[in-house]
Each structure stands twice: as structure tokens, then as C-alpha cells.
Write an enzyme that holds these catalytic residues in place. Sequence first.
Site, PDB file in Angstrom:
ATOM      1  N   PRO A  82      33.700  32.510   9.473  1.00 47.42           N
ATOM      2  CA  PRO A  82      34.888  32.385   8.622  1.00 47.42           C
ATOM      3  C   PRO A  82      34.749  31.281   7.566  1.00 47.42           C
ATOM      4  O   PRO A  82      35.402  30.238   7.628  1.00 47.42           O
ATOM      5  CB  PRO A  82      35.989  32.053   9.636  1.00 47.42           C
ATOM      6  CG  PRO A  82      35.268  31.260  10.684  1.00 47.42           C
ATOM      7  CD  PRO A  82      33.887  31.882  10.776  1.00 47.42           C
ATOM      8  N   CYS A  83      33.909  31.522   6.574  1.00 43.37           N
ATOM      9  CA  CYS A  83      33.644  30.495   5.564  1.00 43.37           C
ATOM     10  C   CYS A  83      34.898  30.156   4.757  1.00 43.37           C
ATOM     11  O   CYS A  83      34.958  29.092   4.136  1.00 43.37           O
ATOM     12  CB  CYS A  83      32.507  30.924   4.650  1.00 43.37           C
ATOM     13  SG  CYS A  83      32.763  32.494   3.826  1.00 43.37           S
ATOM     14  N   HIS A  84      35.893  31.034   4.801  1.00 44.23           N
ATOM     15  CA  HIS A  84      37.140  30.738   4.093  1.00 44.23           C
ATOM     16  C   HIS A  84      37.872  29.545   4.703  1.00 44.23           C
ATOM     17  O   HIS A  84      38.756  28.976   4.078  1.00 44.23           O
ATOM     18  CB  HIS A  84      38.052  31.977   4.070  1.00 44.23           C
ATOM     19  CG  HIS A  84      38.453  32.477   5.411  1.00 44.23           C
ATOM     20  ND1 HIS A  84      37.614  33.270   6.181  1.00 44.23           N
ATOM     21  CD2 HIS A  84      39.581  32.298   6.139  1.00 44.23           C
ATOM     22  CE1 HIS A  84      38.228  33.561   7.315  1.00 44.23           C
ATOM     23  NE2 HIS A  84      39.422  32.979   7.321  1.00 44.23           N
TER      24      HIS A  84
END
Length: 170
Positions: A114-116
Amino acid sequence: MKVATTPARSPHFGNTRRSSRSQQYAKAVVPDIIDDDIETTHTYPETTVDRASFVSPKSKRRVTEFQYRVYDACRQVPLGHYSTYKAISDHLGSGPRAVGNALAKNPFCPLPIPCHRILTTDCYIGGFSGDTKSKIFFKKAKLEKEGLAFDESGFLNESMQQSRFFSEFK
């Protein structure tokens, strides 16, 4: 799961930096369609053999050992929390820009990597998928769907900056 209670603060970020980020956010173009998907899960190579042979559909190149280290750290950030490029880089002994470059190439978004959930040290929304002009609204929508809130300039609400910060990487 361990969640830190206080984000690391850098003396390098002051009002001038916040002002320039606010201007950057104001110039960003809101796309017609906002991608707020936080459920799509991609297969993530776990073994050394699988990792060595995986070719990213995003870049058409093999994912590097460093990128996997960044992704392994990023996947530890729990739903409804965030971390920073600097917190990950401190954990890895690298630099925040290197972490950002690895996350810009993340072929496993939104899950299991989940790079967000990764923001700048001053809690600004930052870039998403290598873009700071329109895809930041995708990142913001994903984070809002997970329970985080931002002000009109793209900064995480102050009331969430300490309670939602994660830095206890393994």
C-alpha cells in the site's frame, strides 16, 4: 502491531516548505475519474526464486533487491495509518528519494504493497505512481477511504499526525 505515537520531525521543514507544497497542491489537476481502489490484491513474490524471476508489468523490468526491501517495509503499514519516506529510509539505511523512486515503480499497488500510505515528512500527500500533478488525488481518495483526512492544501490533518503514524518496522 506496534504503532508509534509521535512522527519524527525534521528541522528542514518549516513554513516556507509548507507554503510551496500548498502552491503545488493548488496547481494539481483533479482528474475526471478518481481511482480510490484499496481492495485489488496482486500476487507478491515471497521466495527468493520467485522474486528473481518476477518482471514488473509496470516497468517491464525485474524488481530490484532494494525495491523489494522498500515494499517489504511498506506492506507493514496498517490500514488507517501512514508512514513517511524518511521513516522507511531510516529503517533501511537509505535515502527518502530512493524510497520514493522505488514506490513510484510499485507494481503491487494497492495491495499487498500500500504505497499510498506513505507521506512526506511534513505529512504532505506527496506523489503517487511517480506523479505529483493529478494522481495525488488517487492517493488522497485511497487514504480518505481508509479513514485519514487532509486539509485543503493536501496535508494530513494535525489531529491524525501523531496517532496514525507508523514507524515500527521489523
